[in-house]
Design a protein around this motif. Structure first.
Motif, PDB file in Angstrom:
ATOM      1  N   GLU A  10     -11.957   8.078 -10.010  1.00 42.84           N
ATOM      2  CA  GLU A  10     -11.418   8.539  -8.789  1.00 42.84           C
ATOM      3  C   GLU A  10     -10.965   7.776  -7.918  1.00 42.84           C
ATOM      4  OE1 GLU A  10      -8.739  11.011  -6.374  1.00 42.84           O
ATOM      5  OE2 GLU A  10      -9.090  10.635  -8.569  1.00 42.84           O
ATOM      6  N   GLU A  11     -12.884   6.754  -7.436  1.00 43.63           N
ATOM      7  CA  GLU A  11     -13.114   5.584  -6.073  1.00 43.63           C
ATOM      8  C   GLU A  11     -11.929   4.238  -6.133  1.00 43.63           C
ATOM      9  OE1 GLU A  11     -16.449   3.560  -3.838  1.00 43.63           O
ATOM     10  OE2 GLU A  11     -16.746   4.843  -5.900  1.00 43.63           O
ATOM     11  N   GLU A  12     -11.694   3.741  -7.813  1.00 44.41           N
ATOM     12  CA  GLU A  12     -11.289   3.101  -8.185  1.00 44.41           C
ATOM     13  C   GLU A  12      -9.944   3.151  -7.669  1.00 44.41           C
ATOM     14  OE1 GLU A  12     -13.529   0.745 -11.660  1.00 44.41           O
ATOM     15  OE2 GLU A  12     -12.636   2.015 -12.119  1.00 44.41           O
ATOM     16  N   ARG A  13      -9.599   3.917  -8.018  1.00 46.59           N
ATOM     17  CA  ARG A  13      -8.098   4.475  -8.003  1.00 46.59           C
ATOM     18  C   ARG A  13      -7.505   4.793  -6.688  1.00 46.59           C
ATOM     19  NH1 ARG A  13      -4.948   7.980  -7.004  1.00 46.59           N
ATOM     20  NH2 ARG A  13      -6.310   9.643  -6.601  1.00 46.59           N
ATOM     21  N   GLU A  14      -8.836   5.398  -5.734  1.00 47.02           N
ATOM     22  CA  GLU A  14      -8.253   5.669  -4.435  1.00 47.02           C
ATOM     23  C   GLU A  14      -8.103   3.922  -3.861  1.00 47.02           C
ATOM     24  OE1 GLU A  14     -10.843   7.663  -2.615  1.00 47.02           O
ATOM     25  OE2 GLU A  14     -10.241   9.716  -3.602  1.00 47.02           O
ATOM     26  N   VAL A  15      -8.779   2.853  -3.971  1.00 44.77           N
ATOM     27  CA  VAL A  15      -9.189   1.434  -3.536  1.00 44.77           C
ATOM     28  C   VAL A  15      -7.853   1.674  -4.355  1.00 44.77           C
ATOM     29  CG1 VAL A  15      -9.961  -0.792  -4.088  1.00 44.77           C
ATOM     30  CG2 VAL A  15     -12.004   2.162  -3.406  1.00 44.77           C
ATOM     31  N   MET A  16      -7.338   0.195  -5.587  1.00 41.05           N
ATOM     32  CA  MET A  16      -6.652   0.064  -6.133  1.00 41.05           C
ATOM     33  C   MET A  16      -5.006   1.124  -4.742  1.00 41.05           C
ATOM     34  SD  MET A  16      -6.859  -1.839  -7.642  1.00 41.05           S
ATOM     35  CE  MET A  16      -5.584  -2.513  -9.064  1.00 41.05           C
ATOM     36  N   GLU A  17      -4.727   1.847  -5.171  1.00 41.76           N
ATOM     37  CA  GLU A  17      -3.662   3.071  -3.861  1.00 41.76           C
ATOM     38  C   GLU A  17      -3.896   1.690  -2.743  1.00 41.76           C
ATOM     39  OE1 GLU A  17      -3.575   6.909  -4.377  1.00 41.76           O
ATOM     40  OE2 GLU A  17      -3.113   6.813  -6.279  1.00 41.76           O
ATOM     41  N   ALA A  18      -4.519   1.439  -2.122  1.00 40.76           N
ATOM     42  CA  ALA A  18      -5.384   1.388  -0.780  1.00 40.76           C
ATOM     43  C   ALA A  18      -5.119  -0.235  -0.256  1.00 40.76           C
ATOM     44  CB  ALA A  18      -6.362   2.020   0.300  1.00 40.76           C
ATOM     45  N   VAL A  19      -4.543  -0.816  -2.022  1.00 43.45           N
ATOM     46  CA  VAL A  19      -4.386  -2.200  -1.610  1.00 43.45           C
ATOM     47  C   VAL A  19      -3.368  -2.183  -1.917  1.00 43.45           C
ATOM     48  CG1 VAL A  19      -4.706  -4.255  -3.202  1.00 43.45           C
ATOM     49  CG2 VAL A  19      -7.034  -2.913  -2.784  1.00 43.45           C
ATOM     50  N   TRP A  20      -2.078  -1.338  -2.982  1.00 46.17           N
ATOM     51  CA  TRP A  20      -1.489  -1.424  -3.103  1.00 46.17           C
ATOM     52  C   TRP A  20      -0.442  -1.052  -2.052  1.00 46.17           C
ATOM     53  CZ3 TRP A  20       2.429  -3.568  -5.594  1.00 46.17           C
ATOM     54  CH2 TRP A  20       3.951  -2.667  -5.435  1.00 46.17           C
ATOM     55  N   MET A  21      -0.586  -0.531  -1.237  1.00 48.40           N
ATOM     56  CA  MET A  21      -0.348  -0.112   0.380  1.00 48.40           C
ATOM     57  C   MET A  21       0.046  -1.368   1.157  1.00 48.40           C
ATOM     58  SD  MET A  21       1.552   2.695   0.107  1.00 48.40           S
ATOM     59  CE  MET A  21       2.353   2.799   1.042  1.00 48.40           C
ATOM     60  N   GLN A  22      -1.167  -2.557   1.113  1.00 48.32           N
ATOM     61  CA  GLN A  22      -1.236  -3.194   2.313  1.00 48.32           C
ATOM     62  C   GLN A  22      -0.317  -3.946   1.823  1.00 48.32           C
ATOM     63  OE1 GLN A  22      -5.439  -4.151   2.301  1.00 48.32           O
ATOM     64  NE2 GLN A  22      -6.058  -2.040   3.687  1.00 48.32           N
ATOM     65  N   VAL A  23      -0.326  -4.707   0.047  1.00 53.29           N
ATOM     66  CA  VAL A  23       0.566  -5.194  -0.321  1.00 53.29           C
ATOM     67  C   VAL A  23       1.796  -5.174  -0.346  1.00 53.29           C
ATOM     68  CG1 VAL A  23       1.427  -6.433  -2.433  1.00 53.29           C
ATOM     69  CG2 VAL A  23      -0.945  -6.389  -2.259  1.00 53.29           C
ATOM     70  N   LYS A  24       2.711  -4.042  -0.451  1.00 53.65           N
ATOM     71  CA  LYS A  24       3.782  -3.440  -0.311  1.00 53.65           C
ATOM     72  C   LYS A  24       4.227  -3.502   1.098  1.00 53.65           C
ATOM     73  CE  LYS A  24       6.695   0.255  -0.903  1.00 53.65           C
ATOM     74  NZ  LYS A  24       6.745   2.415  -1.414  1.00 53.65           N
ATOM     75  N   GLY A  25       3.140  -3.280   2.264  1.00 53.85           N
ATOM     76  CA  GLY A  25       3.804  -3.552   3.371  1.00 53.85           C
ATOM     77  C   GLY A  25       4.416  -5.291   4.060  1.00 53.85           C
ATOM     78  N   ALA A  26       3.321  -5.869   3.351  1.00 54.14           N
ATOM     79  CA  ALA A  26       2.823  -7.167   3.301  1.00 54.14           C
ATOM     80  C   ALA A  26       4.232  -8.104   2.615  1.00 54.14           C
ATOM     81  CB  ALA A  26       1.327  -7.922   2.610  1.00 54.14           C
ATOM     82  N   CYS A  27       4.284  -7.629   2.035  1.00 52.84           N
ATOM     83  CA  CYS A  27       6.534  -8.053   1.130  1.00 52.84           C
ATOM     84  C   CYS A  27       6.914  -7.314   2.010  1.00 52.84           C
ATOM     85  CB  CYS A  27       6.173  -7.165  -0.316  1.00 52.84           C
ATOM     86  SG  CYS A  27       4.717  -8.172  -0.878  1.00 52.84           S
ATOM     87  N   GLU A  28       7.428  -6.347   2.381  1.00 49.23           N
ATOM     88  CA  GLU A  28       7.875  -5.872   2.982  1.00 49.23           C
ATOM     89  C   GLU A  28       8.604  -6.107   4.033  1.00 49.23           C
ATOM     90  OE1 GLU A  28       7.887  -1.793   3.438  1.00 49.23           O
ATOM     91  OE2 GLU A  28       8.304  -1.647   1.352  1.00 49.23           O
ATOM     92  N   LYS A  29       7.549  -7.072   5.024  1.00 44.23           N
ATOM     93  CA  LYS A  29       7.382  -7.690   6.392  1.00 44.23           C
ATOM     94  C   LYS A  29       8.060  -9.416   6.623  1.00 44.23           C
ATOM     95  CE  LYS A  29       4.662  -8.680  10.704  1.00 44.23           C
ATOM     96  NZ  LYS A  29       3.124  -8.976  10.811  1.00 44.23           N
ATOM     97  N   LEU A  30       7.166  -9.800   4.714  1.00 42.81           N
ATOM     98  CA  LEU A  30       7.854 -10.699   4.965  1.00 42.81           C
ATOM     99  C   LEU A  30       8.905 -10.922   4.135  1.00 42.81           C
ATOM    100  CD1 LEU A  30       6.250 -13.870   3.321  1.00 42.81           C
ATOM    101  CD2 LEU A  30       6.599 -12.971   1.583  1.00 42.81           C
TER     102      LEU A  30
END
Length: 53
Positions: A10-30
């Motif tokens: 569960e902890e790993e899944r939460e971390v992966m989701e948080a990282v994905w949201m950051q990557v997605k946001g960075a890609c959209e900004k780019l």
């Protein structure tokens, strides 16, 4: 060759989701700030992933 499936805790899944949201946001900004297309971003992410194989 047999590969085992990685089962996320569960902890790993939460971390992966948080990282994905950051990557997605960075890609959209780019995309907003440059003329980068999905293809360019896909290649960039693949290059980054290849570094950690």
């Amino acid at each position: 060759m047999e590969t085992s499936k990685w089962k996320l805790s569960e902890e790993e899944r939460e971390v992966m989701e948080a990282v994905w949201m950051q990557v997605k946001g960075a890609c959209e900004k780019l995309k907003e700030e440059t003329n980068a297309q999905d293809e360019h971003i896909r290649k960039m992410l693949q290059e980054m992933a290849d570094r950690y194989k």
